[in-house]
Motif scaffolding. Structure first.
Motif, PDB file in Angstrom:
ATOM      1  N   SER A 318     -19.480 -20.009  26.944  1.00 39.72           N
ATOM      2  CA  SER A 318     -18.964 -21.454  27.279  1.00 39.72           C
ATOM      3  C   SER A 318     -17.952 -21.647  26.022  1.00 39.72           C
ATOM      4  N   VAL A 319     -17.087 -22.533  26.309  1.00 33.65           N
ATOM      5  CA  VAL A 319     -16.061 -22.678  25.206  1.00 33.65           C
ATOM      6  C   VAL A 319     -15.634 -24.453  25.380  1.00 33.65           C
ATOM      7  N   LYS A 320     -15.324 -24.696  24.293  1.00 40.35           N
ATOM      8  CA  LYS A 320     -14.727 -26.243  24.010  1.00 40.35           C
ATOM      9  C   LYS A 320     -13.348 -26.169  23.218  1.00 40.35           C
ATOM     10  N   ALA A 321     -12.193 -26.611  23.519  1.00 39.33           N
ATOM     11  CA  ALA A 321     -11.281 -26.790  23.034  1.00 39.33           C
ATOM     12  C   ALA A 321     -10.556 -28.122  23.101  1.00 39.33           C
ATOM     13  N   THR A 322     -10.124 -28.586  21.929  1.00 40.88           N
ATOM     14  CA  THR A 322      -9.509 -30.056  21.761  1.00 40.88           C
ATOM     15  C   THR A 322      -8.371 -29.985  21.119  1.00 40.88           C
ATOM     16  N   LYS A 326      -8.873 -34.830  22.175  1.00 42.26           N
ATOM     17  CA  LYS A 326      -9.008 -34.603  23.760  1.00 42.26           C
ATOM     18  C   LYS A 326      -9.278 -33.489  24.164  1.00 42.26           C
ATOM     19  N   LYS A 327     -10.264 -33.266  25.209  1.00 45.67           N
ATOM     20  CA  LYS A 327     -10.627 -32.047  25.680  1.00 45.67           C
ATOM     21  C   LYS A 327      -9.770 -31.372  26.549  1.00 45.67           C
ATOM     22  N   ILE A 339      -6.421 -21.338  27.405  1.00 44.63           N
ATOM     23  CA  ILE A 339      -6.488 -22.685  26.938  1.00 44.63           C
ATOM     24  C   ILE A 339      -5.132 -23.147  27.013  1.00 44.63           C
ATOM     25  N   ILE A 350     -11.126 -24.822  18.582  1.00 43.64           N
ATOM     26  CA  ILE A 350     -11.659 -23.855  19.425  1.00 43.64           C
ATOM     27  C   ILE A 350     -13.135 -23.692  19.180  1.00 43.64           C
ATOM     28  N   ARG A 351     -14.175 -23.732  19.802  1.00 40.49           N
ATOM     29  CA  ARG A 351     -15.285 -23.034  19.340  1.00 40.49           C
ATOM     30  C   ARG A 351     -15.935 -22.570  20.864  1.00 40.49           C
ATOM     31  N   TRP A 352     -16.757 -21.471  20.739  1.00 40.96           N
ATOM     32  CA  TRP A 352     -17.317 -20.856  21.760  1.00 40.96           C
ATOM     33  C   TRP A 352     -18.780 -20.269  21.484  1.00 40.96           C
ATOM     34  N   LYS A 353     -19.423 -19.997  22.815  1.00 39.92           N
ATOM     35  CA  LYS A 353     -20.766 -19.554  22.405  1.00 39.92           C
ATOM     36  C   LYS A 353     -20.975 -18.386  23.188  1.00 39.92           C
TER      37      LYS A 353
END
Length: 354
Positions: A318-322, A326-327, A339, A350-353
């Protein structure tokens, strides 16, 4: 002390001065090497990754790109080409000649030659609202190279810009040279306050087969290039295909390869290419993530296409980028994260798992 020692040893009969210097600098530099190893070990223990990060050559890290462009706003471009593009999820660029665009359908029917101006302003506006690019092909399709003065050249370009803005609601940011004719003066004027102009293309028409077009697309994939077809009529008018199926079957082929081919308007791809060539990227690692900063020298009012950031990494679940809180759109593949972000703006976090 060091000077005294060097003088003493150099007076010794069998002293090897080169060996001494090697040992001397090894002793001096050894603590730094030890510190570097200690730092790297500490980074590893904290779980901070530093994968390869780059800006993709094309959106979504596709291998190549295609912009389908249509000259002169011929009638069946609206009836056949636009719906055909939409069927496959594509959008095209339609170069209009504003002085020849009809206001009503009745005007089209009385134009027996059907050479130019077969799409009404109302329909062009509908096409624009649906994502197609409606852009400038000169006020009256004059060969700009043959015009005698700079004033005449500017009039052909600027009058067209103004009417398209009035009728469509968007000022053109690209330009297509009538007859593909330009010189240094024409190019310089046309490029003012513009993303790009069409200076190269691949002419398609009555001699073009589906197989040839498909081979052409495969060549783009191999070479990693941007292809720009120049199309006029589809089945009725100048340089028309033998049948609409010739173009339709080709687009179906391109759709089957959409994992490697980006189909976008001329404006979208021209913007992306220039932005990617004029952006500077800096990356700061953090635990299970990155902070990416970009600087861009281009005019942000003209160049508004998001770029694709590629992080080459495996095992991400999974990854989250802002950006600006804002996503951002992000996709995960087996060997990378992609991204989409706005260059030259605030940092991308950016953070990932795994």
């Amino acid at each position: 002390i060091c000077d005294t020692h060097i003088y003493y040893f150099t007076t010794m009969k069998n002293f090897n001065f080169s060996l001494f210097l090697s040992l001397f600098f090894l002793i001096i530099l050894l603590p730094e090497s030890v510190d570097a190893k200690r730092i790297n070990k500490k980074v590893d223990e904290q779980g901070v990754d530093m994968p390869k990060v780059r800006i993709a050559s094309f959106k979504g890290d596709k291998a190549c790109a295609i912009s389908y462009t249509f000259d002169d706003a011929l009638r069946d471009q609206s009836i056949l080409a636009a719906p055909m593009l939409e069927k496959y999820g594509f959008r095209g660029t339609f170069w209009a000649i504003p002085s020849m665009v009809p206001e009503t359908e009745e005007e089209i029917l009385t134009n027996s030659k059907k050479k130019w101006g077969g799409i009404t302003w109302k329909r062009l506006k509908e096409m624009s609202d649906n994502g197609h690019e409606i852009s400038n092909h000169g006020w009256s399709h004059k060969n700009l190279v043959n015009l005698k003065s700079e004033q005449e050249i500017r009039a052909e370009i600027e009058k067209a810009d103004s009417l398209i803005l009035l009728k469509i609601g968007k000022k053109p940011r690209t330009f297509c040279y009538p007859y593909n004719a330009f010189n240094d003066q024409v190019l310089a004027i046309a490029m003012e306050n513009r993303v790009d102009t069409r200076t190269r293309c691949s002419g398609w028409g009555y001699r073009t087969t589906t197989q040839w077009m498909n081979n052409w697309a495969d060549g783009l994939i191999k070479k990693g290039e941007w292809g720009i077809p120049m199309i006029h009529a589809i089945i009725d008018g100048f340089d028309a295909f033998p049948s609409a199926d010739v173009l339709d079957n080709h687009m179906a082929y391109v759709k089957s390869k959409e994992d490697r081919i980006w189909v976008g308007t001329f404006l979208e791809i021209a913007s992306y290419v220039k932005e990617s060539e004029n952006v500077r990227l800096s990356v700061t690692p953090r635990k299970n993530g990155l902070i990416c900063k970009t600087e861009m020298t281009l005019d942000k009012k003209l160049f508004t296409e998001p770029l694709t950031l590629v992080i080459e990494i495996t095992g991400v679940t999974s990854v989250k980028a802002t950006q600006k809180g804002k996503k951002l759109p992000a996709t995960i593949a087996s060997d990378k994260i992609c991204i989409d972000f706005m260059p030259g703006d605030s940092p991308v976090k950016i953070r990932w798992k795994k």
